[in-house]
Scaffold this active site. Sequence first.
Site, PDB file in Angstrom:
ATOM      1  N   GLU B 372       0.833  -1.216   0.000  1.00 34.12           N
ATOM      2  CA  GLU B 372       0.000   0.000   0.000  1.00 34.12           C
ATOM      3  C   GLU B 372       0.865   1.262   0.000  1.00 34.12           C
ATOM      4  OE1 GLU B 372      -3.707  -0.147   1.971  1.00 34.12           O
ATOM      5  OE2 GLU B 372      -3.644  -2.334   2.105  1.00 34.12           O
ATOM      6  N   THR B 374       5.244   1.976  -0.632  1.00 37.50           N
ATOM      7  CA  THR B 374       6.464   1.740   0.148  1.00 37.50           C
ATOM      8  C   THR B 374       6.789   2.976   0.989  1.00 37.50           C
ATOM      9  OG1 THR B 374       7.830   2.670  -1.601  1.00 37.50           O
ATOM     10  CG2 THR B 374       7.424   0.288  -1.707  1.00 37.50           C
TER      11      THR B 374
END
Lengths: 255, 389
Positions: B372, B374
């Site tokens: 979701e 980095t």
Amino acid sequence: MKILIPLKQVPDSTVRVKVAPDGTSVVTEGITWSISPYDEYAIEMALERKDADPSTVVAVVTVGPERSRDALRQALAMGCDEASLVRAEGAAPLAVARALAKVVAEAKPDLVLCGKQASDDDQGFVGPALAELLGWPHVATITKVVPAEGAVELWREVEGGHEVWKAPLPALATVHKSEKEPRYPSLPGIMKAKKKDIPERPLDALGVDVAAPTWTVVSMEPPPARGGGKILRDGDAKQIAERLATALRDEAKVL
Amino acid sequence: MATATAETGFDLALSEEQELAQRSARDFAREKVLPRAAEIDEHGKIPPEILREMGALGFMGTYVPERYGGSGLDAVSYALIVEEINRACASTGVVLCSHMSLAVDPILHHGSDAQKEKYLPKLARGEWIGCFALSEPASGSDAAAMRTTARRDGDSWILNGTKNFITNGSLGNLAIVFAQTEPGQKHKGIAAFIVEKGTPGFSVGKLEKKLGIRGSDTAQLVFESCRVPAANLLGELGQGFKIALSTLDGGRISIAAQAVGIARACLEDSLAYAKQREAFGKKVADFQAIQWMLADMATEIDAARLLTWRAAALKDAGEDHILAAAEAKLFASDVAVKAARDCVQIFGGYGYLKDFPAERHYRDAKITEIYEGTSEIMKLVIAEEILKE
């Protein structure tokens, strides 16, 4: 059928109990409070009746301090229909039973289910005392309730099996365990509970005699720290087993 | 931990229903999920009864309105629940995170009335599990480079392409799939579709073997001339990229909450171990070197939780939460990885063994810095937000 459960809010079973500096009470600041576990079983037992017959009405009541409102809200979130609070600080067990007798007279339940004892003081007094004050039949430590024409069958676990008692209604039973583990409040249950009112009145307003034979706690102390264990090392399995059996018999005295 | 100081205008108190939700999730997680966490990790599978019960308890539709079969709570309650489930088991936790934040949320915010009525009740009750299909073999953070296409054909769209790293990919009954309707238009040509499992041409490819969150399934999804009804277009044409980004903003709050849960597991397990294990004639917890690790963990977890709650509260208030969510996710995931490293260290040799939970936390924590968005993407988002004025 209307089922009433008198419940008690107690320190949660995960709380590490500490004796207060006065040596006669436990520290209650900042601890988590819960519905007493046997009362939770009573609630679950009643809600299982309600699952089987949706016309069942399940009500909860507590005689306790203002913070007990949280326990009532939790019971509503589990699925109970009604809740009410009788506000009292440190009422004697007999006074609690008299207050509950008054609540029962008003609410007119068919069945009262109490936890068999509260997990804080473990007295197991209020249930039988309430039955006595009401003049109702009382069956202790039940594990199951089954409705029968104008009566209930109440199951008790006994050595190697169970007994089934039959009581005409109204009746009171204390609960040892429900068939299923008590349910968790679901989120929809929490939102439903939020909309419900929890009426409250002080113990004085019930006009019951609060004078009761009572006792004082003289002292409280934590159990002694456990000594270290013992490891039996030398010898073969047979010799170690013999020494273990001897130790269990002569030192631990459990055999 | 919440304190009410409402008169000063700074109020961290949870509402009564938020506290009840937290408690219900905590009891459920401790009694039903935690005892099975090692087995879930070992076997790479979550017992279906756990997910069923999470559905029955209303967790799978925490902030879906009651009229769509949801529980009608809010994003703060959701963050509380996500923390509790992940405290017990990060594999089980991420099923909830992906389902709720990445599949339910976009339907709730971008779906038509008909789509909401059709899909939300099943999803909110957990009868259906949802997943989010954005990443591809050659495009992760650079989502606009996706190659999956959708071609209009009468009353349908024909999808072709492959999606990678899809959490809940094989478990899911429904996927939010992003595809190019105008290849060459990069992000402006992306649209989002609701695709049901079982649609001809939609198949689940290989399942990935992972370092951590091993109980959660990560699958490849393959679309080969997959015909999707036009009614399943989510939002408008060309809006897909926006939908993906706004969905991920919310998703980051749930990954932040997951990271807080994993970090809390590290702290609680470390405390229990350090108080009981002895070395050189005293408890491990009596050594200052260990106390410093524990103190850092506790402080950082509190800070990560506050960032997470703030982001969730902004989402509930309908306010911009891009910056708050990115900060929460960046910080909380870092806290989780560090707490897991110290947890293994406090356990010493036992920390390296599968018989103790520390090594599982160590493996589970890392993913929170990757999926979701980095940590590097979080920093880009944060920098863009603070530089744009």
